[in-house]
Design a protein around this motif. Structure first.
Motif, PDB file in Angstrom:
ATOM      1  N   LEU A  38      43.037  41.677  46.585  1.00 13.75           N
ATOM      2  CA  LEU A  38      41.960  41.744  47.580  1.00 13.75           C
ATOM      3  C   LEU A  38      42.512  42.181  48.922  1.00 13.75           C
ATOM      4  CD1 LEU A  38      39.830  38.557  46.770  1.00 13.75           C
ATOM      5  CD2 LEU A  38      38.985  40.914  46.827  1.00 13.75           C
ATOM      6  N   GLU A  39      43.678  41.666  49.252  1.00  8.76           N
ATOM      7  CA  GLU A  39      44.333  42.033  50.505  1.00  8.76           C
ATOM      8  C   GLU A  39      44.744  43.503  50.497  1.00  8.76           C
ATOM      9  OE1 GLU A  39      48.532  41.013  52.808  1.00  8.76           O
ATOM     10  OE2 GLU A  39      47.685  39.527  51.449  1.00  8.76           O
ATOM     11  N   THR A  40      45.253  43.959  49.372  1.00 10.22           N
ATOM     12  CA  THR A  40      45.679  45.355  49.248  1.00 10.22           C
ATOM     13  C   THR A  40      44.487  46.291  49.248  1.00 10.22           C
ATOM     14  OG1 THR A  40      47.576  44.601  47.951  1.00 10.22           O
ATOM     15  CG2 THR A  40      47.052  46.948  47.853  1.00 10.22           C
ATOM     16  N   GLY A  41      43.400  45.877  48.567  1.00 14.10           N
ATOM     17  CA  GLY A  41      42.189  46.687  48.501  1.00 14.10           C
ATOM     18  C   GLY A  41      42.255  47.752  47.430  1.00 14.10           C
ATOM     19  N   GLY A  42      41.077  48.312  47.108  1.00 19.12           N
ATOM     20  CA  GLY A  42      41.024  49.439  46.186  1.00 19.12           C
ATOM     21  C   GLY A  42      40.564  49.108  44.781  1.00 19.12           C
ATOM     22  N   LEU A  43      40.391  47.812  44.458  1.00 21.27           N
ATOM     23  CA  LEU A  43      39.944  47.432  43.120  1.00 21.27           C
ATOM     24  C   LEU A  43      38.487  46.985  43.147  1.00 21.27           C
ATOM     25  CD1 LEU A  43      42.813  45.481  41.315  1.00 21.27           C
ATOM     26  CD2 LEU A  43      42.325  47.919  41.362  1.00 21.27           C
ATOM     27  N   THR A  44      37.783  47.262  42.065  1.00 19.96           N
ATOM     28  CA  THR A  44      36.375  46.869  41.953  1.00 19.96           C
ATOM     29  C   THR A  44      36.274  45.400  41.562  1.00 19.96           C
ATOM     30  OG1 THR A  44      36.265  47.416  39.603  1.00 19.96           O
ATOM     31  CG2 THR A  44      35.798  49.204  41.177  1.00 19.96           C
ATOM     32  N   PRO A  45      35.087  44.789  41.750  1.00 23.15           N
ATOM     33  CA  PRO A  45      34.900  43.396  41.306  1.00 23.15           C
ATOM     34  C   PRO A  45      35.184  43.215  39.818  1.00 23.15           C
ATOM     35  CG  PRO A  45      33.141  44.023  42.808  1.00 23.15           C
ATOM     36  CD  PRO A  45      33.931  45.277  42.532  1.00 23.15           C
ATOM     37  N   ALA A  46      34.829  44.222  38.997  1.00 25.72           N
ATOM     38  CA  ALA A  46      35.070  44.111  37.552  1.00 25.72           C
ATOM     39  C   ALA A  46      36.564  44.052  37.250  1.00 25.72           C
ATOM     40  CB  ALA A  46      34.430  45.293  36.824  1.00 25.72           C
ATOM     41  N   ALA A  47      37.353  44.848  37.951  1.00 22.03           N
ATOM     42  CA  ALA A  47      38.801  44.833  37.746  1.00 22.03           C
ATOM     43  C   ALA A  47      39.392  43.502  38.215  1.00 22.03           C
ATOM     44  CB  ALA A  47      39.454  45.994  38.483  1.00 22.03           C
ATOM     45  N   LEU A  48      38.916  43.000  39.343  1.00 29.05           N
ATOM     46  CA  LEU A  48      39.402  41.721  39.863  1.00 29.05           C
ATOM     47  C   LEU A  48      39.010  40.567  38.949  1.00 29.05           C
ATOM     48  CD1 LEU A  48      38.602  42.268  43.646  1.00 29.05           C
ATOM     49  CD2 LEU A  48      40.891  42.105  42.629  1.00 29.05           C
ATOM     50  N   ASP A  49      37.875  40.691  38.273  1.00 26.85           N
ATOM     51  CA  ASP A  49      37.434  39.676  37.309  1.00 26.85           C
ATOM     52  C   ASP A  49      38.472  39.523  36.192  1.00 26.85           C
ATOM     53  OD1 ASP A  49      35.814  37.815  36.002  1.00 26.85           O
ATOM     54  OD2 ASP A  49      34.628  39.360  34.985  1.00 26.85           O
ATOM     55  N   VAL A  50      39.019  40.642  35.728  1.00 26.18           N
ATOM     56  CA  VAL A  50      40.053  40.605  34.688  1.00 26.18           C
ATOM     57  C   VAL A  50      41.298  39.890  35.214  1.00 26.18           C
ATOM     58  CG1 VAL A  50      41.481  41.974  33.134  1.00 26.18           C
ATOM     59  CG2 VAL A  50      39.187  42.775  33.711  1.00 26.18           C
ATOM     60  N   VAL A  51      41.685  40.218  36.434  1.00 25.75           N
ATOM     61  CA  VAL A  51      42.892  39.626  37.023  1.00 25.75           C
ATOM     62  C   VAL A  51      42.740  38.109  37.139  1.00 25.75           C
ATOM     63  CG1 VAL A  51      44.360  39.538  39.075  1.00 25.75           C
ATOM     64  CG2 VAL A  51      43.465  41.738  38.274  1.00 25.75           C
ATOM     65  N   ARG A  52      41.601  37.649  37.630  1.00 23.75           N
ATOM     66  CA  ARG A  52      41.426  36.212  37.874  1.00 23.75           C
ATOM     67  C   ARG A  52      41.194  35.415  36.590  1.00 23.75           C
ATOM     68  NH1 ARG A  52      40.001  32.882  42.343  1.00 23.75           N
ATOM     69  NH2 ARG A  52      39.136  30.897  41.645  1.00 23.75           N
ATOM     70  N   HIS A  53      40.525  36.009  35.612  1.00 24.65           N
ATOM     71  CA  HIS A  53      40.040  35.208  34.490  1.00 24.65           C
ATOM     72  C   HIS A  53      40.668  35.534  33.131  1.00 24.65           C
ATOM     73  CE1 HIS A  53      36.384  34.696  37.269  1.00 24.65           C
ATOM     74  NE2 HIS A  53      37.025  33.539  37.224  1.00 24.65           N
ATOM     75  N   HIS A  54      41.791  36.246  33.118  1.00 30.47           N
ATOM     76  CA  HIS A  54      42.348  36.631  31.813  1.00 30.47           C
ATOM     77  C   HIS A  54      43.007  35.474  31.056  1.00 30.47           C
ATOM     78  CE1 HIS A  54      45.914  37.130  34.435  1.00 30.47           C
ATOM     79  NE2 HIS A  54      46.656  36.979  33.341  1.00 30.47           N
ATOM     80  N   HIS A  55      43.055  34.281  31.667  1.00 33.40           N
ATOM     81  CA  HIS A  55      43.561  33.101  30.952  1.00 33.40           C
ATOM     82  C   HIS A  55      42.460  32.064  30.709  1.00 33.40           C
ATOM     83  CE1 HIS A  55      47.788  33.964  30.481  1.00 33.40           C
ATOM     84  NE2 HIS A  55      47.869  34.364  31.732  1.00 33.40           N
TER      85      HIS A  55
END
Length: 241
Positions: A183-200
């Motif tokens: 989020l700090e870096t920027g450039g990713l969509t909410p859908a991509a961030l959803d994968v990062v946060r919830h892949h476990h």
């Protein structure tokens, strides 16, 4: 620049292979990365060789990003890499099987990132029709899902033996740390961030960090979770076969 004159001279002298000095590996990988579109579109190159080059390039990039997630242009390079992977997978029959055969059997953080990304994309294609844009968005999240591990104490993340409960709790923070970093870096969509946060997360609610249940987890995220676990189980890891 390696041009046609140089290539012809080597051919005339029956030189079949060139070697790159290990100290130039990073330059060589970046060269391949910059030229991926033309390499993957080359009608003269065998499909298995294209898969090898794509995997090598993705592996090198994943290693760079995991070492320095905030490096300049890293996120854009990750998105470009996934775009090339998706285009290659959709370009002709057989590309996916070649990519899966190319996947490394040895477990490192960067090989795990690439392997699970490819497996994730394969599973999502099986779930149902997905256009290239959706696959690219999802694939970027899958490739970058473990960047938060760079913020976990290396004594813990590189431990070869069992973790203590406290150490495991520290590891379980990496999805949240990764999301915050991206989020700090920027450039990713909410859908991509959803994968990062919830892949476990797990369908029975026993996962982390949010304890989501099946109805709250996007099918694409579930595909990434399955791919992540499969690659962890099917590669040679430092602490166990």
């Amino acid at each position: 620049t390696f041009n046609e004159v140089a290539r012809q001279r080597l051919e005339d002298n029956l030189v079949a292979e060139l070697y790159v000095d290990a100290s130039d590996e990073a330059h060589f990988r970046r060269y391949l990365e910059r030229h991926l579109p033309s390499i993957l579109a080359d009608p003269e190159m065998e499909i298995g060789r294209k898969a090898d080059i794509l995997y090598l390039s993705a592996q090198g990039l994943a290693r760079e990003i995991l070492v320095d997630p905030k490096m300049e242009g890293g996120i854009d390079r990750g998105k470009f890499m996934v775009e090339q992977t998706v285009d290659f997978m959709l370009s002709q029959k057989g590309t996916l099987s070649h990519l899966l055969r190319t996947a490394s059997n040895d477990h490192f953080a960067y090989t795990h990132s690439v392997n699970a990304c490819v497996y994730s994309l394969a599973l999502v294609q099986k779930i149902g029709p997905a256009d290239a844009a959706d696959l690219q968005e999802f694939g970027t999240g899958a490739l970058l899902r473990d960047v938060g591990m760079s913020l976990v104490d290396r004594k813990i993340s590189e431990r070869r033996g069992p973790l203590t409960p406290a150490e495991f709790e520290a590891v379980k923070q990496h999805p949240v740390l990764g999301e915050s970093l991206l989020l700090e870096t920027g450039g990713l969509t909410p859908a991509a961030l959803d994968v990062v946060r919830h892949h476990h997360e797990k369908v029975d609610g026993s996962g982390y960090p949010d304890g989501l249940s099946e109805s709250d987890i996007h099918p694409y995220v579930r595909a990434c979770t399955i791919a992540d676990i499969f690659d962890a189980l099917s590669t040679n890891r430092s602490h166990r076969k």
